[in-house]
Design a protein around this motif. Structure first.
Motif, PDB file in Angstrom:
ATOM      1  N   PRO A   1      11.062  -6.607   2.354  1.00  9.34           N
ATOM      2  CA  PRO A   1       9.628  -6.356   2.185  1.00  9.34           C
ATOM      3  C   PRO A   1       9.155  -5.181   3.041  1.00  9.34           C
ATOM      4  CG  PRO A   1      10.041  -8.670   2.664  1.00  9.34           C
ATOM      5  CD  PRO A   1      11.337  -7.942   2.868  1.00  9.34           C
ATOM      6  N   TYR A   2       8.088  -4.531   2.572  1.00  7.52           N
ATOM      7  CA  TYR A   2       7.462  -3.458   3.333  1.00  7.52           C
ATOM      8  C   TYR A   2       6.703  -4.064   4.510  1.00  7.52           C
ATOM      9  CZ  TYR A   2       4.680   0.554   4.645  1.00  7.52           C
ATOM     10  OH  TYR A   2       4.119   1.578   5.368  1.00  7.52           O
TER      11      TYR A   2
ATOM     12  N   ILE B   1      15.090  -3.818  11.320  1.00  7.96           N
ATOM     13  CA  ILE B   1      14.818  -4.194   9.924  1.00  7.96           C
ATOM     14  C   ILE B   1      15.678  -5.370   9.485  1.00  7.96           C
ATOM     15  CG2 ILE B   1      14.063  -1.867   9.303  1.00  7.96           C
ATOM     16  CD1 ILE B   1      16.705  -1.637   7.635  1.00  7.96           C
ATOM     17  N   ILE B   2      16.843  -5.553  10.107  1.00  8.96           N
ATOM     18  CA  ILE B   2      17.719  -6.660   9.715  1.00  8.96           C
ATOM     19  C   ILE B   2      17.241  -7.983  10.324  1.00  8.96           C
ATOM     20  CG2 ILE B   2      20.091  -7.527   9.637  1.00  8.96           C
ATOM     21  CD1 ILE B   2      19.436  -5.005   7.848  1.00  8.96           C
ATOM     22  N   PRO B   3      17.104  -8.102  11.649  1.00 10.40           N
ATOM     23  CA  PRO B   3      16.640  -9.401  12.167  1.00 10.40           C
ATOM     24  C   PRO B   3      15.196  -9.743  11.777  1.00 10.40           C
ATOM     25  CG  PRO B   3      16.881  -7.814  13.966  1.00 10.40           C
ATOM     26  CD  PRO B   3      17.455  -7.176  12.731  1.00 10.40           C
TER      27      PRO B   3
ATOM     28  N   ALA C   1      -4.827  -0.183   2.293  1.00 11.81           N
ATOM     29  CA  ALA C   1      -4.976  -0.502   0.872  1.00 11.81           C
ATOM     30  C   ALA C   1      -3.612  -0.505   0.189  1.00 11.81           C
ATOM     31  CB  ALA C   1      -5.898   0.506   0.196  1.00 11.81           C
ATOM     32  N   LEU C   2      -2.770   0.444   0.538  1.00 10.63           N
ATOM     33  CA  LEU C   2      -1.417   0.506  -0.018  1.00 10.63           C
ATOM     34  C   LEU C   2      -0.621  -0.732   0.398  1.00 10.63           C
ATOM     35  CD1 LEU C   2       1.044   1.985  -1.275  1.00 10.63           C
ATOM     36  CD2 LEU C   2       1.312   3.147   0.909  1.00 10.63           C
ATOM     37  N   SER C   3      -0.666  -1.084   1.667  1.00  8.94           N
ATOM     38  CA  SER C   3       0.058  -2.252   2.166  1.00  8.94           C
ATOM     39  C   SER C   3      -0.390  -3.527   1.475  1.00  8.94           C
ATOM     40  CB  SER C   3      -0.119  -2.396   3.679  1.00  8.94           C
ATOM     41  OG  SER C   3       0.455  -1.298   4.350  1.00  8.94           O
ATOM     42  N   ALA C   4      -1.692  -3.626   1.220  1.00  9.69           N
ATOM     43  CA  ALA C   4      -2.238  -4.821   0.562  1.00  9.69           C
ATOM     44  C   ALA C   4      -1.745  -4.930  -0.886  1.00  9.69           C
ATOM     45  CB  ALA C   4      -3.756  -4.793   0.589  1.00  9.69           C
ATOM     46  N   SER C   5      -1.434  -3.788  -1.501  1.00 11.04           N
ATOM     47  CA  SER C   5      -0.999  -3.807  -2.910  1.00 11.04           C
ATOM     48  C   SER C   5       0.503  -4.027  -3.065  1.00 11.04           C
ATOM     49  CB  SER C   5      -1.403  -2.498  -3.608  1.00 11.04           C
ATOM     50  OG  SER C   5      -0.600  -1.425  -3.151  1.00 11.04           O
ATOM     51  N   LEU C   6       1.245  -3.963  -1.952  1.00 12.57           N
ATOM     52  CA  LEU C   6       2.696  -4.134  -2.007  1.00 12.57           C
ATOM     53  C   LEU C   6       3.094  -5.593  -1.828  1.00 12.57           C
ATOM     54  CD1 LEU C   6       3.826  -1.114   0.202  1.00 12.57           C
ATOM     55  CD2 LEU C   6       4.029  -1.295  -2.273  1.00 12.57           C
ATOM     56  N   PRO C   7       4.215  -5.999  -2.429  1.00 12.81           N
ATOM     57  CA  PRO C   7       4.690  -7.376  -2.195  1.00 12.81           C
ATOM     58  C   PRO C   7       5.161  -7.533  -0.750  1.00 12.81           C
ATOM     59  CG  PRO C   7       6.244  -6.153  -3.550  1.00 12.81           C
ATOM     60  CD  PRO C   7       5.055  -5.268  -3.336  1.00 12.81           C
ATOM     61  N   HIS C   8       4.862  -8.656  -0.142  1.00 10.60           N
ATOM     62  CA  HIS C   8       5.277  -8.904   1.260  1.00 10.60           C
ATOM     63  C   HIS C   8       6.282 -10.019   1.329  1.00 10.60           C
ATOM     64  CE1 HIS C   8       1.921  -6.329   1.958  1.00 10.60           C
ATOM     65  NE2 HIS C   8       2.078  -6.368   3.260  1.00 10.60           N
TER      66      HIS C   8
ATOM     67  N   LYS D   1      12.178  -6.780   7.398  1.00 12.48           N
ATOM     68  CA  LYS D   1      11.130  -5.934   6.834  1.00 12.48           C
ATOM     69  C   LYS D   1      11.309  -4.531   7.386  1.00 12.48           C
ATOM     70  CE  LYS D   1       7.794  -7.184  10.433  1.00 12.48           C
ATOM     71  NZ  LYS D   1       6.501  -7.791  10.707  1.00 12.48           N
ATOM     72  N   GLY D   2      10.642  -3.572   6.748  1.00 14.26           N
ATOM     73  CA  GLY D   2      10.729  -2.203   7.238  1.00 14.26           C
ATOM     74  C   GLY D   2       9.790  -1.270   6.498  1.00 14.26           C
ATOM     75  N   THR D   3       9.579  -0.111   7.076  1.00 12.51           N
ATOM     76  CA  THR D   3       8.753   0.942   6.483  1.00 12.51           C
ATOM     77  C   THR D   3       9.677   2.031   5.946  1.00 12.51           C
ATOM     78  OG1 THR D   3       8.649   2.147   8.567  1.00 12.51           O
ATOM     79  CG2 THR D   3       6.896   0.519   8.152  1.00 12.51           C
ATOM     80  N   CYS D   4       9.079   3.081   5.387  1.00 12.15           N
ATOM     81  CA  CYS D   4       9.909   4.189   4.912  1.00 12.15           C
ATOM     82  C   CYS D   4      10.725   4.774   6.070  1.00 12.15           C
ATOM     83  CB  CYS D   4       9.060   5.269   4.233  1.00 12.15           C
ATOM     84  SG  CYS D   4       7.904   6.162   5.294  1.00 12.15           S
ATOM     85  N   SER D   5      10.150   4.832   7.237  1.00  6.52           N
ATOM     86  CA  SER D   5      10.847   5.409   8.393  1.00  6.52           C
ATOM     87  C   SER D   5      12.019   4.545   8.848  1.00  6.52           C
ATOM     88  CB  SER D   5       9.874   5.593   9.566  1.00  6.52           C
ATOM     89  OG  SER D   5       8.878   6.517   9.228  1.00  6.52           O
ATOM     90  N   THR D   6      11.764   3.270   9.086  1.00  3.89           N
ATOM     91  CA  THR D   6      12.823   2.418   9.631  1.00  3.89           C
ATOM     92  C   THR D   6      13.923   2.157   8.614  1.00  3.89           C
ATOM     93  OG1 THR D   6      11.434   0.475   9.153  1.00  3.89           O
ATOM     94  CG2 THR D   6      11.436   1.303  11.427  1.00  3.89           C
ATOM     95  N   LYS D   7      13.567   1.950   7.355  1.00  6.52           N
ATOM     96  CA  LYS D   7      14.584   1.692   6.333  1.00  6.52           C
ATOM     97  C   LYS D   7      15.504   2.900   6.137  1.00  6.52           C
ATOM     98  CE  LYS D   7      12.260  -1.805   3.487  1.00  6.52           C
ATOM     99  NZ  LYS D   7      11.920  -2.156   2.091  1.00  6.52           N
TER     100      LYS D   7
END
Length: 190
Positions: free
Chosen positions: A35-36, A48-50, A183-190, A53-59
């Motif tokens: 998930p984002y 991101i593994i433990p 707004a972008l985060s709210a529209s993404l699946p978590h 989740k992650g963002t574009c940067s960490t992933k």
């Protein structure tokens, strides 16, 4: 698509192998399905593994470092500044319209493998790719995803405000940008 076995001796490779992932292509799929969300330390991409989740940067930094452990130099990590708008970043249009902006320059982190863009964080529902709207890009190393990325982004925004004679201050644009990200985060699946 580039694929290779993960080495047994790399610290990130060991994390992947512990999760039943043995090659780079499977690692891409594994990271893509996470998930984002921001991890507890935005510069510690291994989280991101433990934290699952992650963002574009960490992933993307995680995948780049995985390639480094495997001595795969054709995998490159980039920061791109692109024209963020509703057509390439679903969910931000309402905020931009409220502030009478066509777009805001946004920093995005992604990989290039043999020159081809790989983005494990973008939804396929966008009508336009961010790639068609890139204003600037820079190759970086995984440790540069936190402070350096923010510096590059903020410096670009300040220059853009000045050159385009935007009627908002830097602080106001940054606040509008944060509203877009929320707004972008709210529209993404978590």
């Amino acid at each position: 698509m580039l694929n290779f076995l993960l080495p047994q001796n790399g610290s990130l490779s060991k994390l992947m192998i512990e999760n039943g992932v043995y090659d780079f292509k499977s690692a891409i799929a594994y990271v893509h399905q996470l998930p984002y969300g921001r991890t507890s330390d935005r510069s510690a991409y291994r989280l991101i593994i433990p934290e699952q989740k992650g963002t574009c940067s960490t992933k993307h930094a995680f995948l780049k470092q995985l390639a480094v452990e495997s001595q795969q130099e054709t995998v490159q990590l980039f920061i791109g500044i692109y024209q963020m708008n509703e057509s390439n970043t679903k969910g931000v249009g309402t905020i931009l319209k409220q502030h009478q902006l066509e777009y805001i320059p946004e920093a995005h982190t992604y990989l290039k493998i043999n020159g081809k863009v790989l983005d494990v964080t973008r939804a396929s529902t966008n009508t336009t790719s961010f790639q068609n709207c890139i204003l600037a890009e820079e190759e970086i190393l995984p440790h540069q995803i936190a402070t350096h990325k923010v510096d590059v982004h903020q410096n670009f925004l300040k220059q853009w405000i000045s050159e385009k004679q935007i009627s908002y201050s830097f602080e106001e644009i940054w606040k509008i940008r944060e509203e877009c990200i929320a707004a972008l985060s709210a529209s993404l699946p978590h």
